[in-house]
Write a protein that holds these residues in place. Structure first.
Motif, PDB file in Angstrom:
ATOM      1  N   ASP A 166      -1.600   2.874   3.747  1.00 12.08           N
ATOM      2  CA  ASP A 166      -0.177   2.773   3.386  1.00 12.08           C
ATOM      3  C   ASP A 166       0.607   1.978   4.422  1.00 12.08           C
ATOM      4  O   ASP A 166       1.396   1.101   4.075  1.00 12.08           O
ATOM      5  N   GLN A 167       0.400   2.298   5.683  1.00 14.84           N
ATOM      6  CA  GLN A 167       1.194   1.660   6.738  1.00 14.84           C
ATOM      7  C   GLN A 167       0.947   0.154   6.797  1.00 14.84           C
ATOM      8  O   GLN A 167       1.861  -0.605   7.103  1.00 14.84           O
ATOM      9  N   GLU A 168      -0.259  -0.286   6.498  1.00  8.37           N
ATOM     10  CA  GLU A 168      -0.538  -1.724   6.518  1.00  8.37           C
ATOM     11  C   GLU A 168       0.120  -2.429   5.338  1.00  8.37           C
ATOM     12  O   GLU A 168       0.658  -3.530   5.493  1.00  8.37           O
ATOM     13  N   PHE A 169       0.092  -1.806   4.167  1.00  4.48           N
ATOM     14  CA  PHE A 169       0.752  -2.415   3.013  1.00  4.48           C
ATOM     15  C   PHE A 169       2.266  -2.450   3.216  1.00  4.48           C
ATOM     16  O   PHE A 169       2.932  -3.423   2.841  1.00  4.48           O
ATOM     17  N   GLN A 170       2.812  -1.415   3.815  1.00  2.00           N
ATOM     18  CA  GLN A 170       4.250  -1.405   4.110  1.00  2.00           C
ATOM     19  C   GLN A 170       4.595  -2.465   5.146  1.00  2.00           C
ATOM     20  O   GLN A 170       5.635  -3.140   5.035  1.00  2.00           O
ATOM     21  N   ALA A 171       3.719  -2.646   6.142  1.00  2.00           N
ATOM     22  CA  ALA A 171       3.935  -3.707   7.133  1.00  2.00           C
ATOM     23  C   ALA A 171       3.913  -5.076   6.451  1.00  2.00           C
ATOM     24  O   ALA A 171       4.713  -5.957   6.781  1.00  2.00           O
ATOM     25  N   GLU A 172       3.010  -5.241   5.500  1.00  2.00           N
ATOM     26  CA  GLU A 172       2.953  -6.507   4.767  1.00  2.00           C
ATOM     27  C   GLU A 172       4.249  -6.761   4.018  1.00  2.00           C
ATOM     28  O   GLU A 172       4.749  -7.894   3.995  1.00  2.00           O
ATOM     29  N   LEU A 173       4.824  -5.724   3.424  1.00  2.00           N
ATOM     30  CA  LEU A 173       6.075  -5.896   2.691  1.00  2.00           C
ATOM     31  C   LEU A 173       7.240  -6.238   3.616  1.00  2.00           C
ATOM     32  O   LEU A 173       8.168  -6.941   3.202  1.00  2.00           O
ATOM     33  N   ARG A 174       7.199  -5.793   4.870  1.00  2.00           N
ATOM     34  CA  ARG A 174       8.242  -6.183   5.822  1.00  2.00           C
ATOM     35  C   ARG A 174       8.124  -7.676   6.156  1.00  2.00           C
ATOM     36  O   ARG A 174       9.130  -8.355   6.332  1.00  2.00           O
ATOM     37  N   ILE A 175       6.899  -8.177   6.209  1.00  2.00           N
ATOM     38  CA  ILE A 175       6.661  -9.585   6.530  1.00  2.00           C
ATOM     39  C   ILE A 175       6.824 -10.465   5.295  1.00  2.00           C
ATOM     40  O   ILE A 175       7.405 -11.546   5.363  1.00  2.00           O
ATOM     41  N   SER A 176       6.294 -10.006   4.183  1.00  2.00           N
ATOM     42  CA  SER A 176       6.320 -10.752   2.910  1.00  2.00           C
ATOM     43  C   SER A 176       6.974  -9.876   1.850  1.00  2.00           C
ATOM     44  O   SER A 176       6.283  -9.234   1.053  1.00  2.00           O
ATOM     45  N   PRO A 177       8.305  -9.834   1.816  1.00  2.00           N
ATOM     46  CA  PRO A 177       9.000  -8.916   0.903  1.00  2.00           C
ATOM     47  C   PRO A 177       8.666  -9.105  -0.573  1.00  2.00           C
ATOM     48  O   PRO A 177       8.857  -8.182  -1.361  1.00  2.00           O
ATOM     49  N   ASP A 178       8.165 -10.272  -0.955  1.00  2.00           N
ATOM     50  CA  ASP A 178       7.841 -10.525  -2.360  1.00  2.00           C
ATOM     51  C   ASP A 178       6.360 -10.350  -2.670  1.00  2.00           C
ATOM     52  O   ASP A 178       5.894 -10.772  -3.728  1.00  2.00           O
ATOM     53  N   SER A 179       5.617  -9.684  -1.808  1.00  2.00           N
ATOM     54  CA  SER A 179       4.177  -9.525  -2.005  1.00  2.00           C
ATOM     55  C   SER A 179       3.883  -8.566  -3.163  1.00  2.00           C
ATOM     56  O   SER A 179       4.090  -7.354  -3.062  1.00  2.00           O
ATOM     57  N   VAL A 180       3.404  -9.134  -4.245  1.00  2.00           N
ATOM     58  CA  VAL A 180       3.005  -8.326  -5.397  1.00  2.00           C
ATOM     59  C   VAL A 180       1.712  -7.563  -5.096  1.00  2.00           C
ATOM     60  O   VAL A 180       1.626  -6.366  -5.386  1.00  2.00           O
ATOM     61  N   PRO A 181       0.689  -8.202  -4.500  1.00  2.00           N
ATOM     62  CA  PRO A 181      -0.546  -7.450  -4.220  1.00  2.00           C
ATOM     63  C   PRO A 181      -0.324  -6.227  -3.324  1.00  2.00           C
ATOM     64  O   PRO A 181      -0.915  -5.174  -3.567  1.00  2.00           O
ATOM     65  N   ALA A 182       0.539  -6.337  -2.323  1.00  2.00           N
ATOM     66  CA  ALA A 182       0.806  -5.183  -1.459  1.00  2.00           C
ATOM     67  C   ALA A 182       1.473  -4.064  -2.259  1.00  2.00           C
ATOM     68  O   ALA A 182       1.144  -2.886  -2.084  1.00  2.00           O
ATOM     69  N   ARG A 183       2.384  -4.430  -3.138  1.00  2.00           N
ATOM     70  CA  ARG A 183       3.028  -3.420  -3.988  1.00  2.00           C
ATOM     71  C   ARG A 183       2.012  -2.737  -4.898  1.00  2.00           C
ATOM     72  O   ARG A 183       2.019  -1.516  -5.038  1.00  2.00           O
ATOM     73  N   VAL A 184       1.163  -3.526  -5.523  1.00  2.00           N
ATOM     74  CA  VAL A 184       0.171  -2.951  -6.434  1.00  2.00           C
ATOM     75  C   VAL A 184      -0.739  -1.988  -5.681  1.00  2.00           C
ATOM     76  O   VAL A 184      -1.038  -0.888  -6.164  1.00  2.00           O
ATOM     77  N   GLU A 185      -1.187  -2.369  -4.503  1.00  2.00           N
ATOM     78  CA  GLU A 185      -2.041  -1.475  -3.708  1.00  2.00           C
ATOM     79  C   GLU A 185      -1.309  -0.193  -3.339  1.00  2.00           C
ATOM     80  O   GLU A 185      -1.889   0.892  -3.396  1.00  2.00           O
ATOM     81  N   LEU A 186      -0.040  -0.308  -2.983  1.00  2.00           N
ATOM     82  CA  LEU A 186       0.740   0.896  -2.674  1.00  2.00           C
ATOM     83  C   LEU A 186       0.913   1.776  -3.907  1.00  2.00           C
ATOM     84  O   LEU A 186       0.873   3.002  -3.800  1.00  2.00           O
ATOM     85  N   VAL A 187       1.109   1.162  -5.061  1.00  2.00           N
ATOM     86  CA  VAL A 187       1.211   1.950  -6.298  1.00  2.00           C
ATOM     87  C   VAL A 187      -0.048   2.794  -6.470  1.00  2.00           C
ATOM     88  O   VAL A 187       0.022   4.002  -6.737  1.00  2.00           O
ATOM     89  N   LEU A 188      -1.203   2.170  -6.305  1.00  2.00           N
ATOM     90  CA  LEU A 188      -2.463   2.900  -6.474  1.00  2.00           C
ATOM     91  C   LEU A 188      -2.585   4.038  -5.464  1.00  2.00           C
ATOM     92  O   LEU A 188      -3.011   5.144  -5.809  1.00  2.00           O
ATOM     93  N   ARG A 189      -2.193   3.786  -4.210  1.00  2.00           N
ATOM     94  CA  ARG A 189      -2.229   4.845  -3.193  1.00  2.00           C
ATOM     95  C   ARG A 189      -1.261   5.964  -3.561  1.00  2.00           C
ATOM     96  O   ARG A 189      -1.602   7.145  -3.483  1.00  2.00           O
ATOM     97  N   TYR A 190      -0.045   5.595  -3.916  1.00  2.00           N
ATOM     98  CA  TYR A 190       0.970   6.601  -4.215  1.00  2.00           C
ATOM     99  C   TYR A 190       0.577   7.435  -5.431  1.00  2.00           C
ATOM    100  O   TYR A 190       0.870   8.635  -5.470  1.00  2.00           O
ATOM    101  N   LEU A 191      -0.070   6.839  -6.399  1.00  2.00           N
ATOM    102  CA  LEU A 191      -0.538   7.624  -7.546  1.00  2.00           C
ATOM    103  C   LEU A 191      -1.547   8.666  -7.097  1.00  2.00           C
ATOM    104  O   LEU A 191      -1.501   9.822  -7.533  1.00  2.00           O
TER     105      LEU A 191
END
Length: 170
Positions: A51-76
């Protein structure tokens, strides 16, 4: 460093690849996709840390769709359904033609019991990739859940046909 990391990921024991990823993140903490790729490694080997790495990616690349999708899967998996749905909706808004974002949205909606909306998202993914047995399987199940059995049978037939054409598909 990235090339060595990915080479070692495929050819070396996981501990070597993990050390490479840590070195890569340390050397390039603000470079796009570095945290995302490390997060994908962690998702497979240390899921709770991804989670923390995907969130870090979103801070660097706010429009990252792959990071969001991975977080969705984790959060589910973690039962964070509202957060998963929010990220899935953002992923679809950023990239409506992404099969991954449509599937993430469908899964988040289904997890929240919003089955009709989930069906629409599965069908959007199917429209983008009509030859995917996996998506046909999901669509058939979504039709079953909402009680549309004729449509379910049609999707099951398409799934069976596509699966037979793709003998290597699991």
């Amino acid at each position: 460093k990235a090339g060595k990391t990915f080479w070692d990921l495929v050819t070396q024991p996981p501990k070597t690849a993990e050390a490479d990823f840590k070195a890569l993140v340390s050397a390039y903490p603000d470079f796009p996709n570095v945290h995302y790729f490390y997060g994908t490694y962690l998702a497979a080997h240390h899921p709770a840390l991804s989670d923390q790495e995907f969130q870090a990616e979103l801070r660097i690349s706010p429009d990252s769709v792959p990071a969001r999708v991975e977080l969705v899967l984790r959060y589910l998996l973690e039962g964070k359904l509202d957060a998963a749905l929010k990220l899935a909706q953002e992923a679809v808004a950023l990239s409506p033609d992404s099969v991954g974002s449509q599937l993430a949205l469908a899964q988040a909606l289904a997890a929240k019991g919003e089955n009709q909306q989930a069906l629409h998202a599965y069908l959007a993914a199917e429209h983008l990739d009509p030859n995917s047995p996996k998506i046909r399987f999901y669509a058939a199940n979504a039709y079953r859940v909402v009680g549309r059995f004729q449509d379910m049978k049609r999707e099951q037939a398409a799934y069976n046909r596509l699966k037979a054409q793709n003998a290597n598909w699991p």
